[in-house]
Design an enzyme around this catalytic site. Structure first.
Site, mmCIF file in Angstrom:
data_model
loop_
_atom_site.group_PDB
_atom_site.id
_atom_site.type_symbol
_atom_site.label_atom_id
_atom_site.label_comp_id
_atom_site.label_asym_id
_atom_site.label_seq_id
_atom_site.Cartn_x
_atom_site.Cartn_y
_atom_site.Cartn_z
ATOM 1 N N LYS A 1 -32.295 25.238 38.799
ATOM 2 C CA LYS A 1 -32.704 24.474 39.982
ATOM 3 C C LYS A 1 -31.648 23.470 40.439
ATOM 4 O O LYS A 1 -31.576 23.131 41.622
ATOM 5 C CB LYS A 1 -34.005 23.726 39.682
ATOM 6 C CG LYS A 1 -35.224 24.633 39.579
ATOM 7 C CD LYS A 1 -35.779 24.946 40.956
ATOM 8 C CE LYS A 1 -37.064 25.761 40.858
ATOM 9 N NZ LYS A 1 -37.588 26.079 42.189
ATOM 10 N N SER B 1 -43.636 18.815 40.240
ATOM 11 C CA SER B 1 -43.905 18.279 38.909
ATOM 12 C C SER B 1 -43.019 18.982 37.901
ATOM 13 O O SER B 1 -43.154 18.796 36.705
ATOM 14 C CB SER B 1 -45.372 18.493 38.551
ATOM 15 O OG SER B 1 -45.670 19.870 38.622
ATOM 16 N N GLU C 1 -42.542 38.488 37.970
ATOM 17 C CA GLU C 1 -43.576 37.475 38.144
ATOM 18 C C GLU C 1 -44.476 37.414 36.919
ATOM 19 O O GLU C 1 -44.558 38.368 36.157
ATOM 20 C CB GLU C 1 -44.474 37.854 39.332
ATOM 21 C CG GLU C 1 -43.746 37.990 40.643
ATOM 22 C CD GLU C 1 -44.716 38.322 41.764
ATOM 23 O OE1 GLU C 1 -44.910 37.448 42.629
ATOM 24 O OE2 GLU C 1 -45.264 39.449 41.781
ATOM 25 N N GLY D 1 -49.924 36.019 38.508
ATOM 26 C CA GLY D 1 -49.509 35.496 39.812
ATOM 27 C C GLY D 1 -48.569 36.454 40.513
ATOM 28 O O GLY D 1 -47.438 36.106 40.851
ATOM 29 N N ASP E 1 -48.082 37.561 43.445
ATOM 30 C CA ASP E 1 -48.162 37.488 44.912
ATOM 31 C C ASP E 1 -46.986 38.161 45.604
ATOM 32 O O ASP E 1 -47.138 38.689 46.714
ATOM 33 C CB ASP E 1 -48.273 36.030 45.376
ATOM 34 C CG ASP E 1 -47.051 35.227 44.995
ATOM 35 O OD1 ASP E 1 -46.777 35.126 43.779
ATOM 36 O OD2 ASP E 1 -46.372 34.718 45.896
ATOM 37 N N SER F 1 -33.982 31.387 33.075
ATOM 38 C CA SER F 1 -33.868 30.430 34.175
ATOM 39 C C SER F 1 -33.952 28.962 33.804
ATOM 40 O O SER F 1 -33.428 28.118 34.512
ATOM 41 C CB SER F 1 -34.916 30.749 35.245
ATOM 42 O OG SER F 1 -36.201 30.773 34.672
#
Lengths: 319, 319
Positions: free
Chosen positions: A53, A75, A201, A205, A207, A305
């Protein structure tokens, strides 16, 4: 910057040079024997602030006019990434976090020099709070994934991996909102056109898989999974078309698989990877051999990650 | 090979090229801020078989006539290092281990293809058992530290570190039997003559410090410490003179300090380091600033020597 391209990823890599860690690529003979592949693990858990990130956050902040204060709501890893990037660039940063966030995360974010504004996750509206701060301070909101500069920054992890190891047959990438996956696809598209890239994923989840089937972003309930970095409820408007046009497929991993990979990585590689960070490895272990579709030993990249997990929680999961 | 030299370390590095991992050097801004130093961590916990020991074991095995079977006694990192080196070289390996060794260690050693012979640690004589096997099989005994090829091999970790980071003011190295420390001193002597090298023992097992004071190797009781890789009771006959002539000092760290560093490395660096592996960092944190003796920020190398610890035990210590 509108739709990001591989040139934007290269520019982000130049921006990050000497600032982000060039994380190592780790290998394990045991893993290779168990999978029948040559697995190359890009260890973004060893990145600054503990996750990929930081790449996107720093890239996004440098794209803003000098001195612009920033605000973000998160968060998780995005909070710390924005806080650290802001400190390095001498910017004021405000992070909107749930009141009941783990004390360690609140402390880490403050430790990077950010101001933390808390809200009640059941009654508060974090978007409204962030927008108020943006208005009051003239601050720019730094989104967690749906932004061209963020996407370009996240793509630098795969760009480095290709530089470090050369050609790959397959590459497995964790997928929440799609920032890392879409950035990776931009890198692979020009640097490694022969490499099949898969997003992974949490099972609960899925999606993005459903969005691809529907032809447009699908909204889901907050998924129940230990992969807290991939608990997004909807893929990004900007990440989705890149994924739709370039991804080879979307796979899923169960929480049980993620814990098994956390244990494996701790026992054999001596590294701490958070549950979300294990999505790629779990899918590679289950599917790489079949997806390669040839007799030889495929060369398989995996992006680990991030490594941000409370130590007590880590101990509980792996012991 | 009699007394090893820095040329032997270079030759060992050539032997290990492409076989041992060139382990990464990790850094932490937090650690630098906390210590007032620039700390460069050579992550030998990420080495094959989980510790620097593989460097020496492989080097020693290649120094033997082709095909020679090998035997070693060890319940720790040396066992797995010899087993793995033997497998890579197609040699038969027998490891003499205590009957009550942790099941995981017995399994790991067998997993590398070695034959394990167990003995009762209270009534058995591991040296006699190893010698019987050596006689029966025509096998060579691979000692854990007191051997020129082992010393030269262990020295390659520091050689790599100097190649990776350039000049250092100080370097902190865990010390049990002195194999890693003496090898490091050989590397530093020619590559980094301006670098002060310190060995670090567990507080409870300060035999090397006492040996230096006495002018000859001193025998101690098995020390009570969690640093199981440095529970040696006597420094080597060959490692001692190198240490005596070249080391800048011997320091000590308590078990409490080692646990604190394990926690720090897990929380901030996302890596698993065994207690012995934290000796150098504990001493660097306590002493580096003072030992540097100048106003600027010293560049400090630390060898994190290994990461082999049972996950349940790790969880118990850091949680």
């Amino acid at each position: 910057m509108s739709t990001p391209t591989s040139d934007d990823v290269r520019a982000a890599a130049a921006t990050l040079d000497g600032i982000a860690h060039r994380t190592p690529v780790l290998t394990s003979r045991t893993l290779d024997e168990e999978t029948g592949c040559e697995i190359l693990l890009k260890a973004e858990n060893l990145q600054r602030a503990g996750a990929f990130k930081f790449r996107g956050a720093f890239t996004a902040l440098t794209a803003l006019p000098a001195g612009t204060p920033v605000v973000a709501f998160s968060s998780g890893n995005h909070a710390q990434a924005v806080a650290l990037a802001a400190r390095l660039l001498g910017r004021r940063a405000t992070i909107v976090m749930p009141q009941d966030s783990p004390a360690a995360k609140l402390a880490a974010t403050r430790g990077y020099g950010a101001e933390v504004v808390t809200y009640d996750r059941y009654t508060g509206n974090r978007v409204a709070i962030a927008e108020r701060i943006a208005t009051e301070q003239g601050a720019a909101l730094v989104p967690p994934f749906d932004d061209p500069a963020i996407i370009a920054g996240q793509g630098t992890a795969a760009l480095e991996l290709f530089e470090q190891v050369g050609e790959l047959d397959l590459l497995f990438v964790p997928c929440g909102g799609g920032g890392l996956l879409s950035g990776t696809l931009l890198s692979a598209g020009t640097l490694a056109p022969g490499c099949q890239v898969f997003g992974v994923e949490p099972e609960a989840g899925d999606d993005v898989r459903r969005s691809l089937a529907a032809g447009e972003p699908v909204q889901i309930e907050v998924p129940r999974t230990i992969a807290d970095g991939a608990q997004t409820t909807r893929v990004g408007e900007q990440t989705f078309p890149i994924i739709r046009d370039q991804v080879s497929g979307i796979l899923a991993a169960s929480d049980e698989q993620l814990v098994a990979e956390m244990r494996f990585l701790a026992a054999y590689l001596k590294i701490i990877v958070e549950p979300t960070g294990c999505l790629g490895l779990a899918a590679a272990r289950e599917h790489a051999r079949d997806l390669a579709g040839f007799a030889g030993r495929p060369r398989v990249g995996v992006i680990l990650s991030g490594g941000n997990i409370d130590l007590a929680r880590f101990a509980e999961l792996v012991a």
